[in-house]
Design a protein around this motif. Sequence first.
Motif, PDB file in Angstrom:
ATOM      1  N   ALA A   1       0.855  -1.187   0.000  1.00 66.02           N
ATOM      2  CA  ALA A   1       0.000   0.000   0.000  1.00 66.02           C
ATOM      3  C   ALA A   1       0.892   1.239   0.000  1.00 66.02           C
ATOM      4  N   PRO A   2       0.481   2.325  -0.671  1.00 67.47           N
ATOM      5  CA  PRO A   2       1.346   3.513  -0.764  1.00 67.47           C
ATOM      6  C   PRO A   2       1.670   4.134   0.589  1.00 67.47           C
ATOM      7  N   ASP A   3       0.744   4.077   1.530  1.00 68.03           N
ATOM      8  CA  ASP A   3       0.986   4.707   2.827  1.00 68.03           C
ATOM      9  C   ASP A   3       1.206   3.671   3.925  1.00 68.03           C
ATOM     10  N   ALA A   4       1.658   2.483   3.575  1.00 62.26           N
ATOM     11  CA  ALA A   4       1.829   1.403   4.553  1.00 62.26           C
ATOM     12  C   ALA A   4       2.871   1.776   5.605  1.00 62.26           C
ATOM     13  N   TYR A   5       3.979   2.378   5.192  1.00 60.00           N
ATOM     14  CA  TYR A   5       5.020   2.740   6.154  1.00 60.00           C
ATOM     15  C   TYR A   5       4.512   3.796   7.124  1.00 60.00           C
ATOM     16  N   ARG A   6       3.847   4.805   6.603  1.00 61.70           N
ATOM     17  CA  ARG A   6       3.338   5.884   7.448  1.00 61.70           C
ATOM     18  C   ARG A   6       2.325   5.347   8.454  1.00 61.70           C
ATOM     19  N   THR A   7       1.447   4.451   7.997  1.00 55.53           N
ATOM     20  CA  THR A   7       0.449   3.871   8.887  1.00 55.53           C
ATOM     21  C   THR A   7       1.107   3.016   9.967  1.00 55.53           C
ATOM     22  N   ALA A   8       2.046   2.169   9.569  1.00 52.37           N
ATOM     23  CA  ALA A   8       2.721   1.302  10.539  1.00 52.37           C
ATOM     24  C   ALA A   8       3.519   2.123  11.540  1.00 52.37           C
ATOM     25  N   ARG A   9       4.181   3.175  11.068  1.00 54.85           N
ATOM     26  CA  ARG A   9       4.956   4.020  11.979  1.00 54.85           C
ATOM     27  C   ARG A   9       4.053   4.753  12.958  1.00 54.85           C
ATOM     28  N   GLY A  10       2.908   5.234  12.484  1.00 55.35           N
ATOM     29  CA  GLY A  10       1.958   5.910  13.368  1.00 55.35           C
ATOM     30  C   GLY A  10       1.427   4.989  14.447  1.00 55.35           C
ATOM     31  N   GLU A  11       1.104   3.751  14.062  1.00 57.39           N
ATOM     32  CA  GLU A  11       0.637   2.778  15.054  1.00 57.39           C
ATOM     33  C   GLU A  11       1.734   2.465  16.070  1.00 57.39           C
ATOM     34  N   TRP A  12       2.968   2.324  15.598  1.00 56.86           N
ATOM     35  CA  TRP A  12       4.075   2.047  16.499  1.00 56.86           C
ATOM     36  C   TRP A  12       4.284   3.196  17.473  1.00 56.86           C
ATOM     37  N   LEU A  13       4.218   4.439  16.983  1.00 54.49           N
ATOM     38  CA  LEU A  13       4.397   5.591  17.866  1.00 54.49           C
ATOM     39  C   LEU A  13       3.274   5.689  18.897  1.00 54.49           C
ATOM     40  N   ARG A  14       2.040   5.381  18.488  1.00 53.99           N
ATOM     41  CA  ARG A  14       0.926   5.384  19.449  1.00 53.99           C
ATOM     42  C   ARG A  14       1.141   4.329  20.533  1.00 53.99           C
ATOM     43  N   ARG A  15       1.566   3.148  20.143  1.00 52.63           N
ATOM     44  CA  ARG A  15       1.819   2.098  21.142  1.00 52.63           C
ATOM     45  C   ARG A  15       2.960   2.501  22.072  1.00 52.63           C
ATOM     46  N   GLU A  16       3.989   3.128  21.516  1.00 57.22           N
ATOM     47  CA  GLU A  16       5.125   3.563  22.333  1.00 57.22           C
ATOM     48  C   GLU A  16       4.695   4.632  23.339  1.00 57.22           C
ATOM     49  N   ARG A  17       3.898   5.609  22.875  1.00 57.03           N
ATOM     50  CA  ARG A  17       3.397   6.640  23.806  1.00 57.03           C
ATOM     51  C   ARG A  17       2.542   6.036  24.900  1.00 57.03           C
ATOM     52  N   ARG A  18       1.674   5.096  24.518  1.00 57.15           N
ATOM     53  CA  ARG A  18       0.800   4.466  25.511  1.00 57.15           C
ATOM     54  C   ARG A  18       1.631   3.669  26.516  1.00 57.15           C
ATOM     55  N   ARG A  19       2.637   2.957  26.036  1.00 61.08           N
ATOM     56  CA  ARG A  19       3.497   2.193  26.937  1.00 61.08           C
ATOM     57  C   ARG A  19       4.210   3.102  27.927  1.00 61.08           C
ATOM     58  N   ARG A  20       4.728   4.218  27.448  1.00 65.45           N
ATOM     59  CA  ARG A  20       5.409   5.159  28.343  1.00 65.45           C
ATOM     60  C   ARG A  20       4.448   5.786  29.341  1.00 65.45           C
ATOM     61  N   LEU A  21       3.241   6.109  28.895  1.00 63.36           N
ATOM     62  CA  LEU A  21       2.244   6.689  29.799  1.00 63.36           C
ATOM     63  C   LEU A  21       1.863   5.690  30.887  1.00 63.36           C
ATOM     64  N   VAL A  22       1.622   4.447  30.519  1.00 62.13           N
ATOM     65  CA  VAL A  22       1.278   3.421  31.501  1.00 62.13           C
ATOM     66  C   VAL A  22       2.419   3.219  32.481  1.00 62.13           C
TER      67      VAL A  22
END
Length: 129
Positions: free
Chosen positions: A60-81
């Motif tokens: 998909a053309p935006d596959a990297y951007r989508t995967a990176r966004g999901e990874w950053l959200r998980r990382e932020r959530r992990r740090r917040l928890v």
Amino acid sequence: MNNTGRGRTEDERPETERVEADRGGPPDGVADGDGTAAEARTERELREALEALAQGVQAAPDAYRTARGEWLRRERRRRLVLTVLIAVVFTLATLIGLWVLNQTPSDPGVIFSGAGPAVAVDGARVLPG
């Protein structure tokens, strides 16, 4: 006619034997003594099948951007928890420590009483000073 071995012409051979002969490998069912030719043929066929499958896959053309966004959200959530967990543990430890310190008796204890003469106990009698 072209003699291809075993008394057959090229047109009389099964398709798999013709393909193997063109590739330089042994025909089906023919292997050297330890079976390495069959393993090599299987590996080659599997590699070709996977290469053909991989050529048909389009990213998909935006596959990297989508995967990176999901990874950053998980990382932020992990740090917040983790931050909330550390704050809760620190707060509980502080509250328990204050509660334990508050449980000490308000009257001075025997060890720290400075009032009156020092008393030593010797057997059944009390000796002053």
